[in-house]
Motif scaffolding. Structure first.
Motif, PDB file in Angstrom:
ATOM      1  N   GLY A 369     -12.029   5.013  -4.894  1.00 15.57           N
ATOM      2  CA  GLY A 369     -10.703   5.049  -5.013  1.00 15.57           C
ATOM      3  C   GLY A 369     -10.006   6.426  -5.056  1.00 15.57           C
ATOM      4  N   GLN A 370      -8.729   6.376  -4.683  1.00 15.07           N
ATOM      5  CA  GLN A 370      -8.077   7.959  -4.542  1.00 15.07           C
ATOM      6  C   GLN A 370      -6.698   7.614  -5.427  1.00 15.07           C
ATOM      7  OE1 GLN A 370      -8.167   9.312  -0.434  1.00 15.07           O
ATOM      8  NE2 GLN A 370      -6.969  11.160  -1.180  1.00 15.07           N
ATOM      9  N   VAL A 371      -6.129   8.756  -5.687  1.00 16.75           N
ATOM     10  CA  VAL A 371      -4.886   8.805  -6.380  1.00 16.75           C
ATOM     11  C   VAL A 371      -3.929   9.973  -5.884  1.00 16.75           C
ATOM     12  CG1 VAL A 371      -5.701  10.171  -7.936  1.00 16.75           C
ATOM     13  CG2 VAL A 371      -3.770   8.339  -8.613  1.00 16.75           C
ATOM     14  N   PHE A 378      -1.978   4.791  -6.351  1.00 12.03           N
ATOM     15  CA  PHE A 378      -3.388   4.730  -6.481  1.00 12.03           C
ATOM     16  C   PHE A 378      -3.754   3.858  -5.417  1.00 12.03           C
ATOM     17  CE2 PHE A 378      -2.201   1.508  -9.403  1.00 12.03           C
ATOM     18  CZ  PHE A 378      -2.924   0.406  -8.895  1.00 12.03           C
ATOM     19  N   GLN A 379      -4.935   3.929  -4.982  1.00 10.96           N
ATOM     20  CA  GLN A 379      -5.589   2.874  -3.823  1.00 10.96           C
ATOM     21  C   GLN A 379      -7.049   2.893  -4.698  1.00 10.96           C
ATOM     22  OE1 GLN A 379      -8.510   3.593  -2.032  1.00 10.96           O
ATOM     23  NE2 GLN A 379      -8.526   1.924  -0.490  1.00 10.96           N
ATOM     24  N   SER A 401      -9.099  -4.139  -0.795  1.00  8.65           N
ATOM     25  CA  SER A 401      -8.361  -2.681  -1.465  1.00  8.65           C
ATOM     26  C   SER A 401      -7.373  -3.154  -2.160  1.00  8.65           C
ATOM     27  CB  SER A 401      -8.209  -1.770  -0.358  1.00  8.65           C
ATOM     28  OG  SER A 401      -9.500  -1.151   0.096  1.00  8.65           O
ATOM     29  N   PHE A 402      -6.913  -2.322  -3.191  1.00  3.27           N
ATOM     30  CA  PHE A 402      -5.711  -2.603  -4.187  1.00  3.27           C
ATOM     31  C   PHE A 402      -5.180  -1.169  -4.158  1.00  3.27           C
ATOM     32  CE2 PHE A 402      -7.571  -6.393  -5.249  1.00  3.27           C
ATOM     33  CZ  PHE A 402      -8.913  -6.072  -5.410  1.00  3.27           C
ATOM     34  N   SER A 403      -3.712  -1.424  -4.266  1.00  2.86           N
ATOM     35  CA  SER A 403      -2.763  -0.290  -4.472  1.00  2.86           C
ATOM     36  C   SER A 403      -1.683  -0.537  -5.413  1.00  2.86           C
ATOM     37  CB  SER A 403      -2.346   0.269  -2.946  1.00  2.86           C
ATOM     38  OG  SER A 403      -1.518  -0.513  -2.516  1.00  2.86           O
TER      39      SER A 403
END
Lengths: 452, 444
Positions: A369-371, A378-379, A401-403
């Motif tokens: 993930g990344q933020v 966020f993702q 994927s979620f964000s």
């Protein structure tokens, strides 16, 4: 010249503070691909980094040539002076009590007492357990490391510590009916060779996940309810929340949690800790500034209770340092990092979470993930997910994927199960840091799902 | 100095009756960190080390050490070789290599003279000059130089030095509830980055994000900047061209050599011989002379990438794509200096009547490297209306499959160098903006 004399000498030349962190690393890294040894790397190295604070300027110089350490210290002082010349913001290091200690984190079976033959046999055994007709490729990665650190500063701290760590990953690729999919699972912690045992438990998990992925559909997209399994909950609290709680981002205007200490940032059902004393992959007895490690309750019943702090961010915020400074190795300066980040369990069962979902997603495990801590977005990505319809799991989904916005999402947690699990990982923030994260399974009433 | 250590290690190999190669690296990394509108600290690191790979009874072993401990490194690598499979690998005998420009003395002058502070401050001030409420909250200027020596027991002994420069800055407008941010970065082998322009561009970008728009309905025509598309490309398409992934059936390109895999205008070449490319070099990290390698020509798949080891396993030979991220890493297959081209439209001319423009994506590393499926957040994105950038889009996700995108994308003419490091991997990619129709979007 002793390290203590060296740092004192820098302070005598006008520096406000100086420390040196000397490290020796012994690393073994093995890769087994399709049952054959692909890589066996063994190495040892040492080096050190000197940090100098002069006025408001920092200079940090590191070297792998320890005979040139005094020269490194002189250059660090010169850089700190140059930095100070152009620095307007005042800075400093918050006080900690000087400590002299030796702390060796325990390893029941020391890596040096285990032959390469034994390590290879272990990996081959795991590989054999993974063999199936539909498994086309299996990579097993094993890494053990022991770092010996010595931290000396101009205030009298002299910490010596030894941290052994082990991590294993299995990456399994399957092919069936024209579909190629990959699943992975990791395990390990802080300790000795005994930690390899955890890998055996992961075999069935990764095979089940791959099997589901091979028959999975693409996911729907849109705003949907989401149930996260333990691993994804861990990634969520790490990525979406933990980074925003890092003191350096808070003080530099790069966090959505800045100036929110004491405010409600989540529902009352949410408690999040970051705890280097918890037995995980991100554990340590002292941080890389020589501050004793202690648990940090970041969110307590929904209220923002603490940040993760090194000495500089604590100084800027007028708070106490809490052992949040970590460096990947002697090549880099310590920055604020997480350790073992956990969400506290609640009192519900998974079935109760499912009952509340008319149409949504149950997502399991993560492929990262990344933020953006400043924007508070966020993702993250699930390794496998399942469509939930009228409270029932109906079919597997892939590439989900979620964000969302961290603070909105924390307030949308409407259910938390009563059991927790943790996983291991490496966090990237310009430097890599071994971490654990985890928690219970959690229902979020709505997130953005990026399916196809 | 590093060449002498490499020679010493090769001597120790011969003494113990071993074949092998040695990779020596001596490097310096000087970084100016940017925080809260100023340079917050300066960090400098120098290191030197050796990666030693020996071949005994046809088996390879690897160890790393520091100069002075060459014999210990050789013996450790010899011990480890006992565990690997036999491989009919021959170390190359390279006498002549290409001449490639990748070293700029001026970068060393800046490193020694401390002028990096001025360059970083130029970048910061240019952000502030855009508007009073815009601040450079994050960023860095990194100056790097190394000397690499590669030698083997077949007589190869090569040495080369390079320089590079990485600069990036994030401009922020702080808000009550959340902040707006936009980043700009550049990289080069020489001192030719316009730091003021970089800072100004970052500031202007965030300034244009003040007004928001609603996320449009799916599907959309999407224009992506080189930075945004490189994020997706590196994690989806690049793994597909590795010879090892092809052999192991982890690439959808397996069995497709000679087939059309992209729009007929698309060309992808790995060209380390191009002067001043971020990955340009005269020889690879296994001592082979570098040459340009066409990967996709006019939409047709032409070649995959191989290092020495995979070249033996796949019976293709190495393409000169053996790479080591540091002396601690054994060689691995890597692109050296990938260049994607085939378009001639200016970015603005690529804008559709209605659509979406994306300048930065988040979470590309979570894409599926085997299938090429991706689902990422468009972190800096704008709605396009009447062919012009309109309001920003918050929290929008885009998803698709890179291989499907390759078949229907149009490329611009605004090529940019991008550099990305993840562990020992480095991806150096030159590419333009792209326009892709029929992209799935959601959220916001």
């Amino acid at each position: 010249m002793t390290l203590k004399k060296m740092v004192d000498g820098i302070v005598e030349q006008g520096a406000r503070f100086c420390d040196v962190r000397k490290e020796r690393w012994d690393v073994n890294h093995l890769v087994l691909k399709d049952g054959n040894v692909e890589q066996m790397v063994s190495g040892e190295e040492e080096g050190a980094m000197v940090r100098v604070l002069y006025g408001n300027g920092w200079g940090c110089v590191g070297t792998s040539a320890l005979e040139r350490l005094e020269d490194a210290a002189r250059r660090a002082l010169a850089m700190a002076k140059q930095n100070h010349t152009f620095k307007e913001e005042k800075t400093g290091v918050a006080t900690i009590n000087p400590v002299t200690c030796k702390e060796y984190m325990p390893a029941k079976i020391r890596f040096e007492d285990v032959s390469f033959q034994e390590k290879v046999s272990f990996m081959k055994e795991i590989h054999n357990f993974l063999e199936r007709d539909w498994v086309k490729s299996a990579d097993i990665i094993y890494r053990d490391s022991v770092v010996k650190k010595e931290i000396v500063n101009s205030e009298g701290t002299h910490v010596m510590m030894e941290i052994p760590r082990l991590v294993t990953y299995m990456v399994v690729t399957g092919k069936e009916n024209g579909s190629i999919q990959q699943a992975s699972e990791g395990g390990g912690g802080t300790g000795g060779y005994e930690l390899r045992e955890g890998a055996y438990e992961k075999v069935d998990t990764v095979l089940d996940r791959l099997r589901d992925l091979l028959g999975a559909d693409t996911a729907p997209s849109g705003r949907l309810p989401l149930i996260m399994d333990h691993h994804l909950t861990g990634v969520f609290v790490h990525e979406a929340f933990g980074h925003a709680a890092e003191g350096d981002l808070v003080t530099s205007g790069n966090s959505c949690l800045a100036r929110k200490l004491g405010e409600m940032v989540a529902g009352e059902n949410v408690t999040i800790t970051d705890d280097p004393t918890f037995p995980g992959y991100g554990s340590f007895p002292y941080d890389d500034e020589g501050t004793k490690a202690r648990p940090r309750i970041l969110v307590d019943g929904g209220k923002l209770n603490d940040y993760i702090l090194d000495r500089e961010s604590a100084w800027k915020l007028g708070l106490e340092p809490n052992g949040g400074a970590r460096a990947e190795d002697f090549r880099v300066k310590p920055i604020v990092r997480m350790s073992n980040t956990l969400m506290k369990a609640g009192d519900m069962k998974l079935e109760e979470l499912l009952e509340d979902v008319h149409r949504g997603i149950y997502a399991r495990s993560s492929s990262g993930g990344q933020v953006s801590p400043a924007q508070g977005t966020f993702q993250f990505n699930a390794q496998v997910a399942y469509l939930v319809e009228k409270g029932e799991i109906t079919k597997p989904l892939r590439d989900v994927s979620f964000s969302g916005f961290t603070l909105d999402t924390l307030r949308k947690i409407t259910g938390i199960t009563d059991e927790m699990k943790t996983g291991v990982g490496h966090c990237g923030k310009g430097q890599s840091a071994p971490v654990s994260d985890g928690g219970p399974q959690v229902l979020i009433s709505e997130v953005t799902v990026g399916g196809r | 100095m590093i060449l002498e250590s490499v020679k010493e290690a090769l001597e120790k190999m011969k003494k113990h009756g071993l074949q092998g190669d040695v990779y020596g690296m001596e490097s310096r990394n000087l970084a100016y960190a940017i925080n809260k509108g100023e340079v917050s600290d300066i960090s400098d690191f120098e290191e030197v080390g050796l990666g030693i790979r020996v071949r005994k009874d046809g088996k390879l072993g690897f160890a790393y050490c520091v100069p002075g401990k060459e014999e210990r490194g050789v013996l450790k690598a010899k011990e480890l070789s006992g565990f690997s499979q036999k491989l009919d690998l021959t170390f190359p005998s390279t006498e002549k290599v290409s001449k490639v420009k990748n070293f700029d003395e001026r970068i060393l002058t800046v490193m020694d003279g401390g002028e990096g502070m001025d360059l970083a401050r130029d970048m910061i001030e240019a952000v502030r000059d855009v508007k009073d409420d815009i601040v450079a909250t994050n960023g860095a200027l990194i100056l790097y130089t190394d000397s690499i020596a590669v030698g083997n027991t077949s007589g190869t002994l090569l040495e080369g030095s390079s320089t590079s420069l990485l600069a990036g800055v994030t401009a922020t407008i702080h808000g009550e509830r959340t902040s707006l941010t936009a980043s700009e970065s550049d990289c080069s082998r020489r001192l030719d980055i316009d730091f003021r322009n970089l800072g100004r561009s970052s500031g202007e970008k965030v300034d244009s994000m003040r007004e928001s728009s609603d996320t449009p309905t799916s599907p959309q025509t999407v224009v992506m900047s080189p930075d945004a598309f490189s994020g997706i490309f590196r994690f989806t398409l690049v793994p597909s061209i590795s010879g090892e992934n092809v052999r192991k059936n982890k690439s959808v390109y397996n069995g497709k050599l000679g087939e059309s895999v992209a729009d007929g205008k698309v060309n992808l070449v790995d060209d380390p011989t191009k002067d001043w490319g971020m990955g340009s070099r005269a020889f690879d990290d296994e001592g082979l002379s570098c040459t340009p390698l066409p990967v996709i020509s006019d939409g047709v798949l032409k070649n995959f990438l191989y290092d020495l080891k995979e070249g033996v396993k796949s019976r293709t030979g190495s393409t000169g794509n053996g790479f080591r991220g540091s002396f601690k890493s054994p060689p691995m297959i890597s692109d050296m200096n990938l260049i994607l081209k085939g378009g001639d439209s200016e970015t603005d001319a690529m804008f559709p009547e209605r659509g979406v423009y994306i300048d930065e994506v988040m979470g590309a590393h979570t894409a599926n490297p085997v299938s090429g499926d991706f689902s990422v957040v468009a972190n800096s994105a704008w709605k396009i209306e009447k062919g012009q950038r309109a309001g920003r889009l918050d929290g929008m996700m885009i998803s698709g499959n890179i291989h499907e995108c390759m078949l229907r994308m149009e490329l611009g003419d605004d090529h940019r160098r991008t550099f990305f490091r993840m562990g020992p991997r480095q991806i150096k990619l030159e590419l333009p903006s792209v326009r892709i129709s029929g992209m799935s979007v959601s959220g916001g």
